[in-house]
Design a protein around this motif. Structure first.
Motif, PDB file in Angstrom:
ATOM      1  N   ARG A 128     -55.603 -15.367 132.201  1.00  0.00           N
ATOM      2  CA  ARG A 128     -54.228 -14.791 132.277  1.00  0.00           C
ATOM      3  C   ARG A 128     -53.221 -15.178 131.410  1.00  0.00           C
ATOM      4  NH1 ARG A 128     -52.288 -13.971 137.918  1.00  0.00           N
ATOM      5  NH2 ARG A 128     -50.672 -14.758 136.867  1.00  0.00           N
ATOM      6  N   TRP A 129     -52.283 -14.616 130.854  1.00  0.00           N
ATOM      7  CA  TRP A 129     -51.338 -15.087 130.171  1.00  0.00           C
ATOM      8  C   TRP A 129     -49.972 -14.383 130.277  1.00  0.00           C
ATOM      9  CZ3 TRP A 129     -48.605 -11.918 126.557  1.00  0.00           C
ATOM     10  CH2 TRP A 129     -49.084 -10.587 126.433  1.00  0.00           C
ATOM     11  N   CYS A 130     -48.822 -15.142 129.724  1.00  0.00           N
ATOM     12  CA  CYS A 130     -47.620 -14.406 129.808  1.00  0.00           C
ATOM     13  C   CYS A 130     -46.782 -14.808 128.663  1.00  0.00           C
ATOM     14  CB  CYS A 130     -46.761 -14.273 131.120  1.00  0.00           C
ATOM     15  SG  CYS A 130     -46.393 -15.769 131.713  1.00  0.00           S
ATOM     16  N   PHE A 131     -45.589 -14.383 128.362  1.00  0.00           N
ATOM     17  CA  PHE A 131     -44.533 -14.980 127.500  1.00  0.00           C
ATOM     18  C   PHE A 131     -43.860 -16.091 128.172  1.00  0.00           C
ATOM     19  CE2 PHE A 131     -45.282 -10.753 125.703  1.00  0.00           C
ATOM     20  CZ  PHE A 131     -45.458 -11.215 124.459  1.00  0.00           C
ATOM     21  N   ALA A 132     -43.470 -17.055 127.411  1.00  0.00           N
ATOM     22  CA  ALA A 132     -42.580 -18.249 127.614  1.00  0.00           C
ATOM     23  C   ALA A 132     -41.368 -18.289 126.964  1.00  0.00           C
ATOM     24  CB  ALA A 132     -43.165 -19.483 127.541  1.00  0.00           C
ATOM     25  N   THR A 133     -40.158 -18.006 127.815  1.00  0.00           N
ATOM     26  CA  THR A 133     -38.999 -18.076 127.099  1.00  0.00           C
ATOM     27  C   THR A 133     -37.955 -19.342 127.611  1.00  0.00           C
ATOM     28  OG1 THR A 133     -37.902 -16.757 128.993  1.00  0.00           O
ATOM     29  CG2 THR A 133     -38.932 -15.670 127.141  1.00  0.00           C
ATOM     30  N   TRP A 134     -37.121 -19.531 126.796  1.00  0.00           N
ATOM     31  CA  TRP A 134     -36.124 -20.388 127.227  1.00  0.00           C
ATOM     32  C   TRP A 134     -34.942 -19.899 127.818  1.00  0.00           C
ATOM     33  CZ3 TRP A 134     -36.889 -25.512 127.973  1.00  0.00           C
ATOM     34  CH2 TRP A 134     -35.510 -26.383 128.193  1.00  0.00           C
ATOM     35  N   VAL A 174     -37.068 -20.452 115.028  1.00  0.00           N
ATOM     36  CA  VAL A 174     -36.929 -21.750 115.047  1.00  0.00           C
ATOM     37  C   VAL A 174     -36.980 -22.292 116.574  1.00  0.00           C
ATOM     38  CG1 VAL A 174     -35.212 -23.735 115.140  1.00  0.00           C
ATOM     39  CG2 VAL A 174     -35.793 -22.426 112.967  1.00  0.00           C
ATOM     40  N   ASP A 175     -36.150 -21.177 117.593  1.00  0.00           N
ATOM     41  CA  ASP A 175     -36.393 -21.668 118.877  1.00  0.00           C
ATOM     42  C   ASP A 175     -37.648 -21.498 119.590  1.00  0.00           C
ATOM     43  OD1 ASP A 175     -33.684 -22.204 118.809  1.00  0.00           O
ATOM     44  OD2 ASP A 175     -32.929 -20.386 119.804  1.00  0.00           O
ATOM     45  N   ALA A 176     -38.285 -20.322 119.233  1.00  0.00           N
ATOM     46  CA  ALA A 176     -39.705 -20.036 119.554  1.00  0.00           C
ATOM     47  C   ALA A 176     -40.658 -21.507 119.297  1.00  0.00           C
ATOM     48  CB  ALA A 176     -40.223 -18.583 119.183  1.00  0.00           C
ATOM     49  N   TRP A 177     -40.436 -21.804 118.146  1.00  0.00           N
ATOM     50  CA  TRP A 177     -41.505 -22.982 117.709  1.00  0.00           C
ATOM     51  C   TRP A 177     -41.033 -24.122 118.666  1.00  0.00           C
ATOM     52  CZ3 TRP A 177     -45.639 -24.119 115.540  1.00  0.00           C
ATOM     53  CH2 TRP A 177     -45.865 -25.495 115.196  1.00  0.00           C
ATOM     54  N   ASN A 178     -39.679 -24.493 118.826  1.00  0.00           N
ATOM     55  CA  ASN A 178     -39.370 -25.800 119.579  1.00  0.00           C
ATOM     56  C   ASN A 178     -39.627 -25.383 121.172  1.00  0.00           C
ATOM     57  OD1 ASN A 178     -37.975 -27.868 117.728  1.00  0.00           O
ATOM     58  ND2 ASN A 178     -37.265 -26.099 117.476  1.00  0.00           N
ATOM     59  N   THR A 179     -39.533 -24.334 121.516  1.00  0.00           N
ATOM     60  CA  THR A 179     -40.040 -23.815 122.858  1.00  0.00           C
ATOM     61  C   THR A 179     -41.436 -24.037 123.336  1.00  0.00           C
ATOM     62  OG1 THR A 179     -38.146 -22.096 123.142  1.00  0.00           O
ATOM     63  CG2 THR A 179     -39.903 -22.190 124.760  1.00  0.00           C
ATOM     64  N   ALA A 180     -42.117 -23.675 122.133  1.00  0.00           N
ATOM     65  CA  ALA A 180     -43.675 -23.882 122.286  1.00  0.00           C
ATOM     66  C   ALA A 180     -43.865 -25.424 122.251  1.00  0.00           C
ATOM     67  CB  ALA A 180     -44.407 -23.314 121.042  1.00  0.00           C
ATOM     68  N   LYS A 181     -43.258 -26.122 121.444  1.00  0.00           N
ATOM     69  CA  LYS A 181     -43.498 -27.806 121.568  1.00  0.00           C
ATOM     70  C   LYS A 181     -43.061 -28.404 122.987  1.00  0.00           C
ATOM     71  CE  LYS A 181     -41.710 -29.680 117.734  1.00  0.00           C
ATOM     72  NZ  LYS A 181     -40.979 -29.921 116.712  1.00  0.00           N
TER      73      LYS A 181
END
Length: 100
Positions: free
Chosen positions: A2-8, A74-81
């Motif tokens: 299972r997977w889904c997107f992650a957002t801030w 940039v926001d996607a990269w930092n959210t992943a971190k």
């Protein structure tokens, strides 16, 4: 698996993406129907409100914020971190927090 997107926050998928697709007469693809609002889970897991936005939360975790805030990549990269840090810290992502 299972997977889904992650957002801030909900604004990315629940607002911005929906409006942009509507402008082009495109429906929201099914893969965007559920997502994880990492901002909400951050607050639950660390018992610390995400005051000051994404950059302040990255810095709260003693992680270097890379790039210019409010740039999509940039926001996607930092959210992943943040997501990776939470997983290493024992947080288990069980299910999406939001849906359309």
């Amino acid at each position: 698996g299972r997977w889904c997107f992650a957002t801030w926050s909900d604004a990315d998928i629940g607002g911005t993406l929906v409006r942009q697709l509507e402008e082009y007469g495109i429906g929201l693809p099914a893969c965007f129907s559920d997502w994880v609002d990492l901002k909400q889970l951050f607050q639950r897991h660390y018992k610390h409100g995400p005051k000051g936005g994404l950059q302040r939360c990255v810095e709260y975790l003693k992680i270097e914020f890379e790039g210019r805030a409010h740039n999509g990549l940039v926001d996607a990269w930092n959210t992943a971190k943040i997501a990776a840090h939470m997983a290493r810290d024992g947080f288990v992502f069980k299910r999406p927090t939001r849906a359309i």
